[in-house]
Design a protein around this motif. Structure first.
Motif, PDB file in Angstrom:
ATOM      1  N   THR A 127       0.821  -1.212   0.000  1.00 45.38           N
ATOM      2  CA  THR A 127       0.000   0.000   0.000  1.00 45.38           C
ATOM      3  C   THR A 127       0.858   1.266   0.000  1.00 45.38           C
ATOM      4  OG1 THR A 127      -0.212  -0.085   2.404  1.00 45.38           O
ATOM      5  CG2 THR A 127      -1.988  -1.104   1.106  1.00 45.38           C
ATOM      6  N   TYR A 129       3.419   2.119   2.049  1.00 49.68           N
ATOM      7  CA  TYR A 129       4.139   2.484   3.272  1.00 49.68           C
ATOM      8  C   TYR A 129       5.542   1.907   3.191  1.00 49.68           C
ATOM      9  CZ  TYR A 129      -0.002   4.433   5.413  1.00 49.68           C
ATOM     10  OH  TYR A 129      -1.086   5.221   5.680  1.00 49.68           O
ATOM     11  N   PRO A 169       2.670   7.224   3.266  1.00 48.98           N
ATOM     12  CA  PRO A 169       2.939   6.355   2.119  1.00 48.98           C
ATOM     13  C   PRO A 169       3.228   7.151   0.845  1.00 48.98           C
ATOM     14  CG  PRO A 169       0.591   6.570   2.412  1.00 48.98           C
ATOM     15  CD  PRO A 169       1.230   7.343   3.534  1.00 48.98           C
ATOM     16  N   LYS A 183      -1.549   4.089  -4.345  1.00 44.57           N
ATOM     17  CA  LYS A 183      -2.533   5.033  -3.817  1.00 44.57           C
ATOM     18  C   LYS A 183      -3.943   4.499  -4.083  1.00 44.57           C
ATOM     19  CE  LYS A 183      -3.775   9.932  -3.938  1.00 44.57           C
ATOM     20  NZ  LYS A 183      -3.419  11.240  -4.535  1.00 44.57           N
ATOM     21  N   ARG A 186      -4.812   1.765  -1.642  1.00 51.08           N
ATOM     22  CA  ARG A 186      -5.228   2.308  -0.325  1.00 51.08           C
ATOM     23  C   ARG A 186      -6.655   2.824  -0.386  1.00 51.08           C
ATOM     24  NH1 ARG A 186      -0.228   4.698  -0.713  1.00 51.08           N
ATOM     25  NH2 ARG A 186      -1.119   6.770  -0.975  1.00 51.08           N
ATOM     26  N   GLU A 189      -9.146   0.076  -0.330  1.00 51.04           N
ATOM     27  CA  GLU A 189      -9.213  -0.649   0.935  1.00 51.04           C
ATOM     28  C   GLU A 189      -9.990   0.118   2.002  1.00 51.04           C
ATOM     29  OE1 GLU A 189      -5.279  -1.783   2.170  1.00 51.04           O
ATOM     30  OE2 GLU A 189      -5.172  -3.394   0.690  1.00 51.04           O
ATOM     31  N   GLU A 190     -10.193   1.422   1.756  1.00 49.88           N
ATOM     32  CA  GLU A 190     -10.894   2.246   2.774  1.00 49.88           C
ATOM     33  C   GLU A 190     -12.385   2.015   2.760  1.00 49.88           C
ATOM     34  OE1 GLU A 190      -9.635   6.245   1.971  1.00 49.88           O
ATOM     35  OE2 GLU A 190      -7.690   5.902   2.874  1.00 49.88           O
TER      36      GLU A 190
END
Length: 190
Positions: A127, A129, A169, A183, A186, A189-190
């Motif tokens: 992701t 990070y 990240p 990006k 991420r 996934e939210e």
């Protein structure tokens, strides 16, 4: 494993990479990164000057300079752990700071609002990070940076990371094989 242990492990992996394989992978990363930059029309790129064990950024820097894309590289202030990106016009301008780190001429123009920031690091998760070297310079800089970020890495550097509350990240990862829009991962996934 702790971040310190993960860092040591990845440094060992990078130090022991076959030199010929590392050179070939670096060339592929540079080409993939240049294509990425060209396709998105970035006119200025912030990029660290190469360190011994990482991806050699010179291939990309030379190509960007040749194609007229502005290149900026960091100069660190070790007292307050800040950094500014100074214009780099050629390899001839490179100096070493008091920690023996290659830097651009600190008298050159500063631009901390570059179109694309290349963020270095040791290990990157799926992701975006990362585990860096532990200085926190980029995490501090990223708190006020609002443009696109990318990390140019060997595929070997994708792995498990430990995410702390202050970690930020990157938007994209580019390896010798492909480009990852982390990006979007991420956001999904939210």
């Amino acid at each position: 494993m702790s971040k310190t242990e993960l860092r040591k492990s990845m440094i060992n992996i990078l130090k022991n990479m076959n030199a010929e394989e590392k050179l070939e992978k670096s060339k592929a990363i540079s080409q993939n990164a240049y294509t990425f930059i060209q396709e998105r029309g970035y006119q200025s790129v912030g990029i660290v000057l190469p360190m011994a064990i990482e991806y050699d950024t010179w291939g990309l820097i030379d190509l960007l300079l040749e194609k007229g894309i502005e290149v900026y590289s960091p100069v660190c202030n070790y007292t307050d752990k800040s950094m500014n990106f100074h214009r780099l016009n050629s390899r001839d301008e490179v100096r070493k700071d008091n920690k023996n780190i290659p830097i651009p001429d600190p008298e050159q123009r500063v631009n901390n609002n570059i179109d694309l920031l290349v963020v270095p690091g040791l290990i990157f998760g799926p992701t975006g990070y990362r585990i860096g070297y532990g200085g926190g310079f980029y995490d501090r800089f990223l708190t006020t940076f609002n443009n696109d970020t990318v990390s140019l890495i060997f595929s070997d550097q994708i792995g498990d990371t430990i995410i702390d509350s202050h970690d930020l990240p990157v938007d994209y990862l580019i390896t010798e094989d492909r480009t990852f829009d982390v990006k979007s991962v991420r956001v999904n996934e939210e």
